[in-house]
Scaffold this motif. Structure first.
Motif: not given
Length: 150
Positions: A26, A31, A45-46, A49, A110-111, A113-114, A116-118
């Motif tokens: 992680v 970034i 980040l939260s 998100a 941002i999409d 970047w974040l 990938k985790g989603a």
């Protein structure tokens, strides 16, 4: 190990091996270049998100979801608004309320970047039942509470 799953000690051993590897991966998520200069911190980040996946929200709603004081969210929103990452605008339904959203110019970065985790979480959660997903979330929350006390 039984067919029902590992014993407590085996599960602990497995998680002690997994967690550093997961945290390391992680941390390596880069970034995007266009966000590098904004000095985004983990606390952002939260917030980002929630805005990315839930859409625009009021400060009080963000504070409730992030489990922090509205003043804390207001400070973060002010900081990110000054940098052009977030936009604030009046709620048409209630002009006393201010809504916060990600600026269109930064949404793709941002999409990516974040997102990938989603995507990884979606692949991990989809095969599970709702009860199994809730148990996993509850287990991580309990771990987080215990670690925070040490």
């Amino acid at each position: 190990m039984s067919t029902e799953g590992p014993g407590v000690d085996d599960a602990i051993r497995t998680m002690l091996l997994f967690m550093p590897r997961i945290v390391g991966r992680v941390k390596k998520i880069r970034i995007p270049d266009e966000l590098q200069s904004f000095s985004l911190a983990p606390r952002h980040l939260s917030l980002l998100a929630y805005l990315l996946f839930e859409g625009q929200m009021g400060v009080n709603e963000l504070a409730a979801r992030l489990e922090v004081a509205p003043a804390t969210v207001s400070l973060m929103v002010s900081e990110l608004s000054r940098k052009g990452i977030l936009e604030r605008h009046e709620d048409e339904a209630d002009r006393r309320r201010t809504l916060v959203s990600i600026a269109d110019a930064h949404r793709p970065a941002i999409d990516s970047w974040l997102g990938k985790g989603a995507t990884a979480w979606r692949k991990a959660f989809e095969p599970l039942s709702a009860g199994e997903r809730q148990m996993f979330i509850d287990t991580l929350a309990a771990y987080d509470r215990e670690i925070a006390q040490e």
